[in-house]
Design a protein around this motif. Structure first.
Motif, PDB file in Angstrom:
ATOM      1  N   SER A   1       0.770  -1.386  -0.076  1.00 35.19           N
ATOM      2  CA  SER A   1       0.095  -0.078  -0.059  1.00 35.19           C
ATOM      3  C   SER A   1       0.805   1.201  -0.142  1.00 35.19           C
ATOM      4  CB  SER A   1      -0.988  -0.031   1.197  1.00 35.19           C
ATOM      5  OG  SER A   1      -1.827  -0.938   1.138  1.00 35.19           O
ATOM      6  N   SER A   2       2.169   1.149  -0.571  1.00 35.76           N
ATOM      7  CA  SER A   2       2.914   2.193  -0.460  1.00 35.76           C
ATOM      8  C   SER A   2       4.102   2.136  -1.496  1.00 35.76           C
ATOM      9  CB  SER A   2       3.531   2.789   0.762  1.00 35.76           C
ATOM     10  OG  SER A   2       4.409   3.683   0.664  1.00 35.76           O
ATOM     11  N   SER A   3       4.346   3.034  -2.344  1.00 39.25           N
ATOM     12  CA  SER A   3       5.434   2.867  -3.413  1.00 39.25           C
ATOM     13  C   SER A   3       6.769   3.366  -2.827  1.00 39.25           C
ATOM     14  CB  SER A   3       4.790   3.554  -4.762  1.00 39.25           C
ATOM     15  OG  SER A   3       4.663   4.880  -4.530  1.00 39.25           O
ATOM     16  N   SER A   4       6.766   3.873  -1.521  1.00 44.49           N
ATOM     17  CA  SER A   4       7.986   4.560  -1.001  1.00 44.49           C
ATOM     18  C   SER A   4       8.968   3.484  -0.737  1.00 44.49           C
ATOM     19  CB  SER A   4       7.795   5.237   0.047  1.00 44.49           C
ATOM     20  OG  SER A   4       8.723   5.586   0.890  1.00 44.49           O
ATOM     21  N   LEU A   5      10.186   3.518  -1.019  1.00 47.22           N
ATOM     22  CA  LEU A   5      11.210   2.561  -0.948  1.00 47.22           C
ATOM     23  C   LEU A   5      11.371   2.508   0.699  1.00 47.22           C
ATOM     24  CD1 LEU A   5      13.807   3.214  -3.719  1.00 47.22           C
ATOM     25  CD2 LEU A   5      12.807   0.813  -2.969  1.00 47.22           C
ATOM     26  N   THR A   6      11.300   3.889   1.186  1.00 45.03           N
ATOM     27  CA  THR A   6      11.539   3.750   2.833  1.00 45.03           C
ATOM     28  C   THR A   6      10.784   2.992   3.438  1.00 45.03           C
ATOM     29  OG1 THR A   6      12.284   5.953   2.287  1.00 45.03           O
ATOM     30  CG2 THR A   6      11.754   5.502   4.632  1.00 45.03           C
ATOM     31  N   ALA A   7       9.307   3.330   3.033  1.00 46.02           N
ATOM     32  CA  ALA A   7       8.179   2.493   3.560  1.00 46.02           C
ATOM     33  C   ALA A   7       8.332   0.902   3.672  1.00 46.02           C
ATOM     34  CB  ALA A   7       6.815   2.706   3.274  1.00 46.02           C
ATOM     35  N   LEU A   8       8.859   0.441   2.191  1.00 48.99           N
ATOM     36  CA  LEU A   8       9.180  -0.947   1.938  1.00 48.99           C
ATOM     37  C   LEU A   8      10.131  -1.462   2.831  1.00 48.99           C
ATOM     38  CD1 LEU A   8       8.653  -3.238   0.176  1.00 48.99           C
ATOM     39  CD2 LEU A   8      10.481  -2.289  -1.456  1.00 48.99           C
ATOM     40  N   ALA A   9      11.191  -0.758   2.957  1.00 50.77           N
ATOM     41  CA  ALA A   9      12.505  -1.157   3.805  1.00 50.77           C
ATOM     42  C   ALA A   9      12.012  -1.111   5.351  1.00 50.77           C
ATOM     43  CB  ALA A   9      13.617  -0.416   3.716  1.00 50.77           C
ATOM     44  N   GLY A  10      11.270  -0.232   5.569  1.00 52.33           N
ATOM     45  CA  GLY A  10      10.856  -0.352   7.079  1.00 52.33           C
ATOM     46  C   GLY A  10       9.822  -1.292   7.383  1.00 52.33           C
ATOM     47  N   GLY A  11       9.202  -1.504   6.614  1.00 45.81           N
ATOM     48  CA  GLY A  11       7.860  -2.708   6.569  1.00 45.81           C
ATOM     49  C   GLY A  11       8.959  -3.923   6.647  1.00 45.81           C
ATOM     50  N   GLN A  12       9.735  -4.368   5.922  1.00 40.77           N
ATOM     51  CA  GLN A  12      10.631  -5.544   6.061  1.00 40.77           C
ATOM     52  C   GLN A  12      11.511  -5.631   7.343  1.00 40.77           C
ATOM     53  OE1 GLN A  12      12.268  -7.092   2.195  1.00 40.77           O
ATOM     54  NE2 GLN A  12      11.704  -5.172   1.208  1.00 40.77           N
ATOM     55  N   ALA A  13      11.693  -4.370   7.781  1.00 36.59           N
ATOM     56  CA  ALA A  13      12.570  -4.344   8.922  1.00 36.59           C
ATOM     57  C   ALA A  13      11.936  -4.922  10.020  1.00 36.59           C
ATOM     58  CB  ALA A  13      13.254  -3.126   9.250  1.00 36.59           C
ATOM     59  N   VAL A  14      10.561  -4.484  10.062  1.00 34.98           N
ATOM     60  CA  VAL A  14       9.729  -4.795  11.086  1.00 34.98           C
ATOM     61  C   VAL A  14       8.784  -6.209  10.927  1.00 34.98           C
ATOM     62  CG1 VAL A  14       7.606  -4.163  12.139  1.00 34.98           C
ATOM     63  CG2 VAL A  14       9.266  -2.473  11.568  1.00 34.98           C
ATOM     64  N   LEU A  15       8.467  -6.305   9.925  1.00 35.28           N
ATOM     65  CA  LEU A  15       7.743  -7.622   9.713  1.00 35.28           C
ATOM     66  C   LEU A  15       8.609  -8.624   9.229  1.00 35.28           C
ATOM     67  CD1 LEU A  15       4.642  -5.852   7.989  1.00 35.28           C
ATOM     68  CD2 LEU A  15       4.776  -6.502  10.449  1.00 35.28           C
ATOM     69  N   GLY A  16       9.663  -8.567   8.603  1.00 36.73           N
ATOM     70  CA  GLY A  16      10.504  -9.658   7.983  1.00 36.73           C
ATOM     71  C   GLY A  16      10.500  -9.437   6.735  1.00 36.73           C
ATOM     72  N   ALA A  17      11.572 -10.059   6.000  1.00 34.14           N
ATOM     73  CA  ALA A  17      11.710  -9.795   4.402  1.00 34.14           C
ATOM     74  C   ALA A  17      10.436 -10.157   3.871  1.00 34.14           C
ATOM     75  CB  ALA A  17      12.804 -10.506   4.105  1.00 34.14           C
ATOM     76  N   ALA A  18      10.190  -9.558   2.487  1.00 30.92           N
ATOM     77  CA  ALA A  18       9.105  -9.750   2.014  1.00 30.92           C
ATOM     78  C   ALA A  18       9.197 -11.183   1.286  1.00 30.92           C
ATOM     79  CB  ALA A  18       9.002  -8.624   0.645  1.00 30.92           C
ATOM     80  N   GLY A  19      10.238 -11.594   1.002  1.00 30.89           N
ATOM     81  CA  GLY A  19      10.494 -13.093   0.234  1.00 30.89           C
ATOM     82  C   GLY A  19       9.817 -14.265   1.093  1.00 30.89           C
ATOM     83  N   TRP A  20       9.919 -14.106   2.500  1.00 28.43           N
ATOM     84  CA  TRP A  20       9.562 -15.163   3.253  1.00 28.43           C
ATOM     85  C   TRP A  20       8.657 -14.779   4.490  1.00 28.43           C
ATOM     86  CZ3 TRP A  20      14.264 -14.262   1.912  1.00 28.43           C
ATOM     87  CH2 TRP A  20      15.336 -13.540   2.857  1.00 28.43           C
ATOM     88  N   THR A  21       7.974 -13.791   4.194  1.00 25.23           N
ATOM     89  CA  THR A  21       6.836 -13.378   5.231  1.00 25.23           C
ATOM     90  C   THR A  21       5.526 -13.100   4.605  1.00 25.23           C
ATOM     91  OG1 THR A  21       8.638 -12.170   6.398  1.00 25.23           O
ATOM     92  CG2 THR A  21       6.547 -11.313   6.711  1.00 25.23           C
ATOM     93  N   GLY A  22       4.575 -13.349   5.538  1.00 21.48           N
ATOM     94  CA  GLY A  22       3.235 -13.119   5.064  1.00 21.48           C
ATOM     95  C   GLY A  22       2.741 -14.466   4.242  1.00 21.48           C
ATOM     96  N   SER A  23       1.743 -14.261   3.538  1.00 23.91           N
ATOM     97  CA  SER A  23       0.994 -15.453   2.919  1.00 23.91           C
ATOM     98  C   SER A  23       1.916 -15.983   1.635  1.00 23.91           C
ATOM     99  CB  SER A  23      -0.509 -14.814   2.517  1.00 23.91           C
ATOM    100  OG  SER A  23      -0.210 -14.157   1.147  1.00 23.91           O
ATOM    101  N   VAL A  24       1.629 -17.123   1.442  1.00 18.87           N
ATOM    102  CA  VAL A  24       2.554 -17.557   0.399  1.00 18.87           C
ATOM    103  C   VAL A  24       2.307 -16.757  -0.921  1.00 18.87           C
ATOM    104  CG1 VAL A  24       2.885 -19.716  -1.068  1.00 18.87           C
ATOM    105  CG2 VAL A  24       2.527 -19.933   1.366  1.00 18.87           C
ATOM    106  N   VAL A  25       1.005 -16.352  -1.299  1.00 18.11           N
ATOM    107  CA  VAL A  25       0.695 -15.784  -2.408  1.00 18.11           C
ATOM    108  C   VAL A  25       1.592 -14.402  -2.712  1.00 18.11           C
ATOM    109  CG1 VAL A  25      -1.139 -14.712  -3.798  1.00 18.11           C
ATOM    110  CG2 VAL A  25      -1.646 -16.918  -2.661  1.00 18.11           C
ATOM    111  N   LEU A  26       1.429 -13.659  -1.515  1.00 20.68           N
ATOM    112  CA  LEU A  26       2.231 -12.406  -1.404  1.00 20.68           C
ATOM    113  C   LEU A  26       3.832 -12.636  -1.518  1.00 20.68           C
ATOM    114  CD1 LEU A  26       0.184 -10.575   1.239  1.00 20.68           C
ATOM    115  CD2 LEU A  26       0.094 -10.247  -1.417  1.00 20.68           C
ATOM    116  N   ALA A  27       4.197 -13.618  -0.892  1.00 21.24           N
ATOM    117  CA  ALA A  27       5.764 -13.846  -1.116  1.00 21.24           C
ATOM    118  C   ALA A  27       6.185 -14.279  -2.313  1.00 21.24           C
ATOM    119  CB  ALA A  27       6.107 -15.019  -0.041  1.00 21.24           C
ATOM    120  N   LEU A  28       5.282 -14.962  -2.980  1.00 20.53           N
ATOM    121  CA  LEU A  28       5.478 -15.501  -4.528  1.00 20.53           C
ATOM    122  C   LEU A  28       5.436 -14.078  -5.255  1.00 20.53           C
ATOM    123  CD1 LEU A  28       5.752 -18.026  -5.903  1.00 20.53           C
ATOM    124  CD2 LEU A  28       3.519 -18.171  -6.401  1.00 20.53           C
TER     125      LEU A  28
END
Lengths: 220, 465
Positions: free
Chosen positions: A100-127
């Motif tokens: 829900s954001s195209s900001s690179l800062t938000a993307l990096a911050g989200g991954q720092a809090v929730l975990g890397a996008a590649g192996w966090t969240g649902s399988v569909v979103l990681a894929l």
């Protein structure tokens, strides 16, 4: 003089006949000599533009600053190709759809809090993240600056946590992902035929976008 | 209710409206020559004054004129388009007169019809647009005149209908900034804006281009009045489809303008994006080169963010149309030469062309730092930061690549001379010229002394010692 004509002149002489044939079929370049002084200067300028765009993308990716859609446009400038730019923008839209954001800062911050996008969240979103990164890597053009730019962007899509909290594991993850991304982009630019790479990259990016917005559509 | 402008803002407004009048006087009296350059200079001064009003957030009135951000942006757009029009292919006395009259009438009409805040008054706006249309259309060559006249008349007719419907609805002759406005009236205004956008961009850089800014102001003032509802959904989708069609025919400025109006008629979250797209459309029309289509990037980013924020089928439809427009324009800009934009006839070095340089500056500002355009209401902080970093890194890289001593940093650059060039080392001159590429390898001129001697079978005379 068009960017396409300038870049045609940059093709090594041994490859030029094949390029000329393929481009002449589309009547992009009128027949005739192209290696005059003005063309060579145009080639230099086009290379500088691509190099500057690559430097911009690398800076934005390393510092996690900026907008992913702009990064997509700049990737198109690095490759001087509209299809590559489309792949970058669609991959950015897929990330926008997920975070829900195209900001690179938000993307990096989200991954720092929730975990890397590649192996966090649902399988569909990681894929979706993996598909977007694969699409970006696949369309990387030849050259070390381009491989660096495309690889770093792809790494940021899958595993690019922010380093603000000084976490050592995040730093390791990011360095390893960046190295793999750059190596993958460099290898893909040499191993995969260009036309196949663009078709495949665009398909992967669109697939990533579909995966990113499908959960929201089904739940909403 | 709005107050008076400050002293500085009033002075800027005087300059913004007075500079075109001074240009017109110069044209009429013929005192200054060349008159086209005088008109261009007056338009550039006017544009700078409007930008100053925009930056200071001017909102108020001075005498009979009013300023709001939308009016100031429109005035700036009119001035930029008028300056660029005089660098077009045909520049005769009639074109100069038509351009300066259109500039004066449009500026005065927008400022006179600005009303209190965002209110648009009927009389001044219509009078300005009618005079601008008459003057600019008359300056067109006959083959290009018919379609432009048709669309301009359609736009003016729709605007008159809109004001009449507004009056019938009990709101007087002014379009308010808020409140309930009859749906039919808003539809008429948006359609009028669309017709004027098409009329202004139909023939590239011509005096009629000022109609583009007028149409955008009219459409963007009216469209958001029904933004909270889906009343204008059909109009927005129709305009978006028209934008796709315009992009498919290579008319980038038309496509961006129509897309801006579609966004303005869509959900409220898309209004900031529509203003940015409108600014991009004006710059694209003034520069008239495919590279200028990049000024739509901030608007596209704001549109994507707005669509994610608001969701819904209407926003999604506009976003899909915007994606198609972007893809089509990108393909046309980089594709085969025969399929490029038919009206993109701008010069190869627009930044070095006096009439277009102001538009290039504004376009660069818009592309690099759209967050500074606070009047649009778009929040693009991350865009601004990232673009500032990217531009800085790009400039440093270019400087490093151009420095011969640092060429090792760019191994991909050719280590040998590019084909057709040779390295020239000259100790004298400025530092950047001491080692550079110079053209070589061209066939010898048939008129050179050496070629003449070879033809005659003579040997070259030995150099004199």
């Amino acid at each position: 003089m068009s960017l396409r004509r300038r870049l045609l002149a940059a093709v090594p002489a041994r490859d030029r006949s094949a390029h000329r044939r393929s481009i002449d079929r589309t009547r992009a370049v009128p027949a005739g000599p192209i290696d005059d002084g003005a063309t060579a200067l145009g080639v230099e300028r086009a290379r500088l533009l691509c190099l500057a765009a690559a430097a911009g993308v690398v800076t934005m990716a390393v510092t996690s600053t900026g907008d992913l859609l702009v990064v997509g446009v700049l990737l198109g400038l690095v490759a001087a190709d509209a299809v590559v730019g489309a792949v970058g923008v669609v991959a950015g839209m897929a990330t926008l759809g997920r975070w829900s954001s195209s900001s690179l800062t938000a993307l990096a911050g989200g991954q720092a809090v929730l975990g890397a996008a590649g192996w966090t969240g649902s399988v569909v979103l990681a894929l979706s993240s993996w598909a977007a990164a694969a699409g970006v890597i696949l369309v990387s053009p030849e050259g070390r600056p381009a491989a660096l730019a495309f690889g770093l962007v792809a790494a940021g899509l899958v595993a690019g946590p922010a380093l603000g909290d000084g976490s050592g594991s995040d730093l390791v993850v990011r360095i390893v992902a960046s190295a793999i991304g750059v190596a993958g982009a460099w290898a893909a630019s040499r191993a995969v035929p260009r036309r196949l790479a663009k078709v495949g990259g665009l398909g992967l990016a669109v697939f990533a976008l579909f995966l990113a917005i499908a959960p929201a559509t089904t739940t909403g | 209710m709005t107050g008076l402008l400050t002293g500085g803002q009033s002075a800027a407004l005087v300059v913004a409206l007075g500079a075109p009048v001074a240009g017109a006087i110069a044209v009429v009296t013929g005192r200054l020559s060349p008159v086209a350059r005088v008109v261009q200079a007056s338009a550039a001064v006017s544009a700078a004054a409007w930008v100053l009003l925009l930056c200071t957030g001017a909102r108020g009135r001075a005498a009979v004129f009013h300023v709001s951000p939308l009016v100031a942006a429109g005035g700036c757009g009119v001035a930029l388009l008028a300056a660029a029009a005089l660098d077009g292919a045909r520049r005769d006395h009639r074109a100069v007169v038509g351009t300066v009259l259109a500039l004066v009438a449009s500026s005065a009409g927008l400022a006179g019809g600005g009303g209190s805040g965002q209110v648009v008054l009927a009389g001044a706006v219509l009078a300005g647009l009618v005079v601008a249309t008459a003057a600019s259309v008359d300056a067109l060559p006959p083959p290009e005149r018919r379609a432009t006249v048709l669309f301009a008349l359609a736009g003016l007719g729709a605007a008159i209908v809109g004001f009449v419907l507004l009056r019938a609805g009990g709101d007087g002759w002014s379009l308010p900034s808020t409140g309930t406005v009859p749906r039919a009236s808003v539809v008429a205004f948006v359609l009028a804006g669309a017709a004027l956008v098409v009329a202004g961009t139909l023939t590239g850089r011509r005096p009629t281009a000022v109609l583009l800014a007028g149409g955008l102001v009219l459409g963007l003032a009216a469209g958001p009045l029904r933004a909270g509802t889906d009343d204008l959904a059909a109009v927005a989708i129709g305009l978006a489809l028209l934008a796709v069609a315009a992009a498919a025919t290579g008319r980038g400025a038309t496509a961006l303008g129509l897309l801006a109006l579609a966004g303005g008629a869509g959900p409220a979250a898309l209004v900031p994006a529509s203003r940015l797209l409108a600014a991009g459309s004006v710059v694209a029309a003034a520069v008239d080169r495919p590279a200028a289509w990049l000024t739509a990037v901030p608007g596209a980013v704001a549109l994507a963010v707005g669509v994610v924020d608001t969701g819904g089928p209407l926003a999604t439809g506009i976003a899909v149309a915007a994606s198609l427009v972007a893809a089509t324009l990108a393909v046309r800009a980089t594709g085969p030469a025969g399929k490029k934009d038919p009206v993109a006839t701008g010069p190869d070095r627009p930044w070095a062309t006096p009439g277009i340089a102001p538009a290039v500056i504004v376009g660069a500002w818009l592309t690099v730092s759209p967050g500074a355009w606070t009047w649009t209401g778009a929040s693009l902080r991350s865009y601004d930061r990232g673009m500032a970093l990217a531009v800085g890194a790009g400039l440093v890289t270019v400087a490093a690549a151009l420095a011969p001593e640092l060429r090792l940093l760019t191994r991909s650059a050719p280590q040998q001379a590019p084909r057709g060039l040779r390295r020239v080392q000259s100790p004298g001159g400025p530092p950047w010229r001491r080692s550079c590429w110079r053209g070589a390898g061209r066939p010898p001129s048939p008129w050179s002394r050496r070629t003449s001697l070879r033809r005659l079978g003579r040997r070259r005379p030995p150099p004199s010692r």
